[in-house]
Design a protein around this motif. Structure first.
Motif, PDB file in Angstrom:
ATOM      1  N   THR A  41       0.844  -1.202   0.000  1.00  0.00           N
ATOM      2  CA  THR A  41       0.000   0.000   0.000  1.00  0.00           C
ATOM      3  C   THR A  41       0.874   1.245   0.000  1.00  0.00           C
ATOM      4  N   PHE A  42       0.686   2.078  -1.020  1.00  0.00           N
ATOM      5  CA  PHE A  42       1.393   3.353  -1.122  1.00  0.00           C
ATOM      6  C   PHE A  42       0.463   4.441  -0.593  1.00  0.00           C
ATOM      7  N   VAL A  43       0.899   5.175   0.429  1.00  0.00           N
ATOM      8  CA  VAL A  43       0.054   6.128   1.142  1.00  0.00           C
ATOM      9  C   VAL A  43       0.618   7.530   0.971  1.00  0.00           C
ATOM     10  N   ILE A  44      -0.227   8.449   0.521  1.00  0.00           N
ATOM     11  CA  ILE A  44       0.101   9.879   0.459  1.00  0.00           C
ATOM     12  C   ILE A  44      -0.770  10.589   1.485  1.00  0.00           C
ATOM     13  N   LYS A  45      -0.133  11.310   2.415  1.00  0.00           N
ATOM     14  CA  LYS A  45      -0.862  11.995   3.484  1.00  0.00           C
ATOM     15  C   LYS A  45      -0.589  13.484   3.396  1.00  0.00           C
ATOM     16  N   VAL A  46      -1.676  14.272   3.411  1.00  0.00           N
ATOM     17  CA  VAL A  46      -1.599  15.739   3.363  1.00  0.00           C
ATOM     18  C   VAL A  46      -2.130  16.277   4.674  1.00  0.00           C
ATOM     19  N   ASN A  47      -1.278  16.929   5.462  1.00  0.00           N
ATOM     20  CA  ASN A  47      -1.656  17.546   6.732  1.00  0.00           C
ATOM     21  C   ASN A  47      -1.790  19.043   6.544  1.00  0.00           C
ATOM     22  N   GLY A  48      -2.904  19.616   7.014  1.00  0.00           N
ATOM     23  CA  GLY A  48      -3.099  21.054   6.957  1.00  0.00           C
ATOM     24  C   GLY A  48      -4.159  21.492   5.986  1.00  0.00           C
ATOM     25  N   SER A  49      -4.775  20.570   5.243  1.00  0.00           N
ATOM     26  CA  SER A  49      -5.822  20.935   4.303  1.00  0.00           C
ATOM     27  C   SER A  49      -6.683  19.714   4.031  1.00  0.00           C
ATOM     28  N   SER A  50      -7.934  19.976   3.722  1.00  0.00           N
ATOM     29  CA  SER A  50      -8.851  18.891   3.395  1.00  0.00           C
ATOM     30  C   SER A  50      -9.133  18.813   1.898  1.00  0.00           C
ATOM     31  N   PHE A  51      -8.513  19.711   1.096  1.00  0.00           N
ATOM     32  CA  PHE A  51      -8.711  19.714  -0.346  1.00  0.00           C
ATOM     33  C   PHE A  51      -7.367  19.483  -1.019  1.00  0.00           C
ATOM     34  N   ALA A  52      -7.191  18.298  -1.571  1.00  0.00           N
ATOM     35  CA  ALA A  52      -5.950  17.950  -2.247  1.00  0.00           C
ATOM     36  C   ALA A  52      -6.261  16.966  -3.358  1.00  0.00           C
ATOM     37  N   GLN A  53      -5.401  16.961  -4.379  1.00  0.00           N
ATOM     38  CA  GLN A  53      -5.593  16.059  -5.506  1.00  0.00           C
ATOM     39  C   GLN A  53      -4.228  15.586  -6.004  1.00  0.00           C
ATOM     40  N   PRO A  54      -3.852  14.312  -5.719  1.00  0.00           N
ATOM     41  CA  PRO A  54      -2.562  13.836  -6.205  1.00  0.00           C
ATOM     42  C   PRO A  54      -2.686  13.239  -7.605  1.00  0.00           C
ATOM     43  N   GLU A  55      -1.566  13.212  -8.303  1.00  0.00           N
ATOM     44  CA  GLU A  55      -1.513  12.501  -9.564  1.00  0.00           C
ATOM     45  C   GLU A  55      -1.295  11.014  -9.302  1.00  0.00           C
ATOM     46  N   LEU A  56      -1.629  10.175 -10.291  1.00  0.00           N
ATOM     47  CA  LEU A  56      -1.426   8.740 -10.145  1.00  0.00           C
ATOM     48  C   LEU A  56       0.074   8.453 -10.184  1.00  0.00           C
ATOM     49  N   PRO A  57       0.610   7.768  -9.175  1.00  0.00           N
ATOM     50  CA  PRO A  57       2.057   7.473  -9.168  1.00  0.00           C
ATOM     51  C   PRO A  57       2.447   6.680 -10.409  1.00  0.00           C
ATOM     52  N   VAL A  58       3.646   6.986 -10.933  1.00  0.00           N
ATOM     53  CA  VAL A  58       4.174   6.308 -12.106  1.00  0.00           C
ATOM     54  C   VAL A  58       5.608   5.901 -11.824  1.00  0.00           C
ATOM     55  N   THR A  59       5.894   4.612 -11.891  1.00  0.00           N
ATOM     56  CA  THR A  59       7.246   4.081 -11.701  1.00  0.00           C
ATOM     57  C   THR A  59       7.400   2.862 -12.592  1.00  0.00           C
ATOM     58  N   ASP A  60       8.512   2.796 -13.315  1.00  0.00           N
ATOM     59  CA  ASP A  60       8.759   1.665 -14.210  1.00  0.00           C
ATOM     60  C   ASP A  60       8.820   0.370 -13.407  1.00  0.00           C
ATOM     61  N   GLY A  61       8.052  -0.637 -13.867  1.00  0.00           N
ATOM     62  CA  GLY A  61       8.051  -1.941 -13.209  1.00  0.00           C
ATOM     63  C   GLY A  61       7.035  -2.077 -12.103  1.00  0.00           C
ATOM     64  N   LEU A  62       6.333  -1.000 -11.749  1.00  0.00           N
ATOM     65  CA  LEU A  62       5.327  -1.036 -10.690  1.00  0.00           C
ATOM     66  C   LEU A  62       3.978  -0.616 -11.257  1.00  0.00           C
ATOM     67  N   ARG A  63       2.922  -1.275 -10.795  1.00  0.00           N
ATOM     68  CA  ARG A  63       1.548  -0.931 -11.180  1.00  0.00           C
ATOM     69  C   ARG A  63       0.828  -0.356  -9.970  1.00  0.00           C
ATOM     70  N   PHE A  64       0.118   0.749 -10.168  1.00  0.00           N
ATOM     71  CA  PHE A  64      -0.610   1.417  -9.095  1.00  0.00           C
ATOM     72  C   PHE A  64      -2.088   1.470  -9.454  1.00  0.00           C
ATOM     73  N   ARG A  65      -2.921   1.342  -8.451  1.00  0.00           N
ATOM     74  CA  ARG A  65      -4.363   1.553  -8.623  1.00  0.00           C
ATOM     75  C   ARG A  65      -4.907   2.204  -7.354  1.00  0.00           C
ATOM     76  N   SER A  66      -5.874   3.082  -7.534  1.00  0.00           N
ATOM     77  CA  SER A  66      -6.399   3.845  -6.407  1.00  0.00           C
ATOM     78  C   SER A  66      -7.305   2.985  -5.529  1.00  0.00           C
ATOM     79  N   LEU A  67      -7.136   3.112  -4.207  1.00  0.00           N
ATOM     80  CA  LEU A  67      -7.999   2.452  -3.227  1.00  0.00           C
ATOM     81  C   LEU A  67      -8.941   3.432  -2.546  1.00  0.00           C
ATOM     82  N   GLY A  68      -8.915   4.697  -3.002  1.00  0.00           N
ATOM     83  CA  GLY A  68      -9.788   5.697  -2.380  1.00  0.00           C
ATOM     84  C   GLY A  68      -9.037   6.599  -1.423  1.00  0.00           C
TER      85      GLY A  68
END
Length: 602
Positions: A41-68
């Motif tokens: 599980t790859f976790v991105i945490k934003v402290n200090g705001s409730s409005f954020a939008q990350p891009e989908l992680p991209v790394t060669d050899g790894l597959r990512f899918r959003s869990l919400g």
């Protein structure tokens, strides 16, 4: 409700503006080391705001899918603290060292980047095929080749070597290609007789996953696996399904057939699909079942494998010999509870023991098994219930563990046999008789009483008995109720529209309530699912179609081009497949649109 959501959004915006200077963006991967057939599980945490939008992680050899995402806002001493967390499932295509590149995150209109994160991926245990999403080998059974164009199965085991009887977490994943109408008929079953499945999910979890550039639907079942035979054997599973192939009805050239029947609606209503049976099977995976050691095996060991604890209670403890005492024994822990049997008394002399009754409460391999057993003391000199003993095998320590309870004190009283007091019968007064006279009663005979006794009615006609009258009345009521129900059934068969309409209205209300709950908790996936099902159920009922068969193409063909429902359904599909995030205001607008526009359809 709408005003409350607007006020909440405004408050969150103000809190984000007030703390823009304290925004922190972090990233981590859990665990940092995993095998190629597992997910992290790859976790991105934003402290200090409730409005954020990350891009989908991209790394060669790894597959990512959003869990919400999840959001937390707290007020402490007048200070507002907001945190939003984004979760992504990550899986490697092959073993190696990987570095997840910094991910761009937009927070309140400003761009931030996460730090890079490293992880280590090792080969799968007992599986040289690499990632679990690879298609089946072309050497598969010829009967299963037809399934390759539709999907495949994969199994995951935490260990490829364990003790016989030990429960091991077991995961089954089915990868299915899009645009295929498939009906899963059975739950996965094992091939062969060397293993057993325990507590397998009856309904799988469903998600979308990108595999080799193609978006697939993934069904996941979880349960436990145990070996019933020692030695090395292969484990594999299979499921049966029906592939729905579209079929158009043959048109008649008869001049008496109405063109109205040529509507595509009747293709679906009158069975416009052909079922084709198909079977999916996973590749075989070798597994070794280790034998339980014979050294130091307790005499009372019955096959329990896992980790357990024992608690014993008895009641009552102040009775008499011959009176039963109930023993309540609880075994709590994790393991193969189907092999857990009732603990035994270490000393059964002077005790009469009856078979126990058991019950289990828990889920999977964890829970509590309760035994209730009646034991009867036969000697008043007993001063305690003997200790009870239960033994199990600990697979982690590799040894047998005996458990014993403490003796339970007893206070038995001496058995007393009550002596019943004799009852003297009242002798009726006898009239004086002349000895040896003909009217004198003989010895051992009771004199006749000439006075008449109380009259008793011996027989009463059946139709006059109240019990018979109540039975007849009840049967008549049942007959009338059956006739009324049959009339109602026939009326609904002749005109099913109102009943279907009411059912659709109840389903719509349930979905709307679930959408409001999902908005309140920020559960985007639940909101998307209920909103999509609400549109499918309502339109499916109106058009005589199966709800699950309604797609965006069907809506575009039957609804006006300017219908707001088209934009809502397209946005829901984009959110489900591409992982787009729905804002609170957007979900509120979707809910209002669905309620208003579906009510206009008839």
């Amino acid at each position: 409700m709408r005003v409350f959501l607007l006020m909440l959004s405004l408050l969150c915006c103000l809190s984000g503006l007030g703390q823009a200077a304290d925004i922190q963006v972090t990233a981590e991967i859990n665990p940092t080391a995993f095998t190629v057939d597992k997910e992290a599980t790859f976790v991105i945490k934003v402290n200090g705001s409730s409005f954020a939008q990350p891009e989908l992680p991209v790394t060669d050899g790894l597959r990512f899918r959003s869990l919400g995402q999840s959001q937390q806002t707290s007020w402490i001493n007048g200070q507002v603290s907001a945190t939003v967390t984004f979760n992504f499932a990550v899986q490697a295509e092959k073993p190696g060292q990987y570095t997840v590149k910094p991910v761009k995150v937009q927070v309140d209109g400003k761009d931030y980047t996460t730090p890079s994160v490293r992880c280590t991926v090792s080969p799968a245990q007992g599986n040289s095929a690499g990632g679990v999403a690879a298609p089946p080998s072309t050497k598969a059974n010829a009967a299963l080749l037809a399934a390759e164009d539709i999907g495949w199965l994969r199994i995951q085991l935490d260990k490829d070597s364990f003790y016989a009887g030990q429960l091991i977490p077991f995961t089954i994943k089915g990868y299915f290609k899009p645009k295929k109408r498939l009906h899963i008929k059975t739950v996965p079953r094992l091939i062969g007789e060397n293993f057993l499945l325990h507590a397998l999910d009856k309904e799988p979890s469903q998600q979308q996953e990108q595999v080799e550039g193609e978006l697939l639907t993934v069904l996941t079942w979880r349960g436990n696996l145990s070996a019933v035979k020692e030695g090395t054997a292969s484990v594999a599973v299979e499921i049966d399904a029906d592939l729905m192939l579209p079929e158009q009805r043959r048109r008649s050239d008869s001049p008496f057939e109405s063109a109205f029947m040529d509507d595509p609606f009747f293709d679906d209503f009158f069975g416009g699909y052909t079922r084709r049976e198909i079977r999916f099977a996973s590749p075989e995976k070798p597994v070794t079942a280790l034998p339980l050691p014979a050294k130091n095996r307790p005499a009372d060991f019955k096959g329990a494998v896992g980790t357990f604890s024992l608690a014993v209670a008895a009641s009552p403890t102040n009775g008499r010999p011959g009176e039963p005492i109930t023993l309540k024994m609880k075994i709590t822990g994790s393991g193969n509870f189907d092999r857990v049997q009732a603990p035994e008394l270490t000393d059964r002399s002077d005790w009469k023991v009856y078979p126990p009754a058991d019950s289990f409460a828990g889920q999977g391999s964890k829970g509590e098994k309760t035994f209730e057993q009646a034991v009867v003391p036969v000697n008043s000199s007993l001063r305690a219930v003997p200790s009870l003993r239960f033994s199990y095998f600990d697979p982690v320590a590799g040894e047998y563990v005996p458990l014993s309870s403490e003796p339970i004190p007893l206070h038995l009283q001496e058995a007393v046999e009550p002596v019943p007091q004799p009852v003297q019968p009242q002798q009726p007064a006898q009239q004086p008789t002349i000895p040896n006279s003909p009217g004198a009663p003989k010895k051992h005979q009771h004199p006749l009483d000439a006075a008449p006794g109380q009259s008793v009615q011996i027989f009463r006609p059946l139709y006059e008995q109240r019990r018979f009258q109540a039975i007849i009345a009840g049967a008549g009521c049942c007959l009338v109720a059956g006739l009324l129900l049959d009339l109602r059934r026939k009326r609904l068969e002749n005109n099913p529209g109102p009943a279907l309409r009411k059912q659709a209205e109840r389903q719509l209300a349930r979905h709307c309530q679930a959408m409001r709950a999902a908005m309140a908790t920020g559960a985007q996936e639940q909101f998307r699912q209920h909103c999509q099902e609400a549109i499918q159920h309502w339109t499916g009922t109106l058009w005589g179609r199966t709800a699950a068969a309604i797609t965006l193409t069907d809506l575009q063909e039957r609804l006006p081009a300017d219908s707001p429902l088209l934009a809502v359904f397209a946005r829901l599909e984009e959110s489900g497949y591409a992982g787009a995030v729905l804002a609170q205001t957007e979900m509120a607008a979707m809910l209002q649109t669905v309620q208003q526009e579906l009510g206009k359809l008839s």
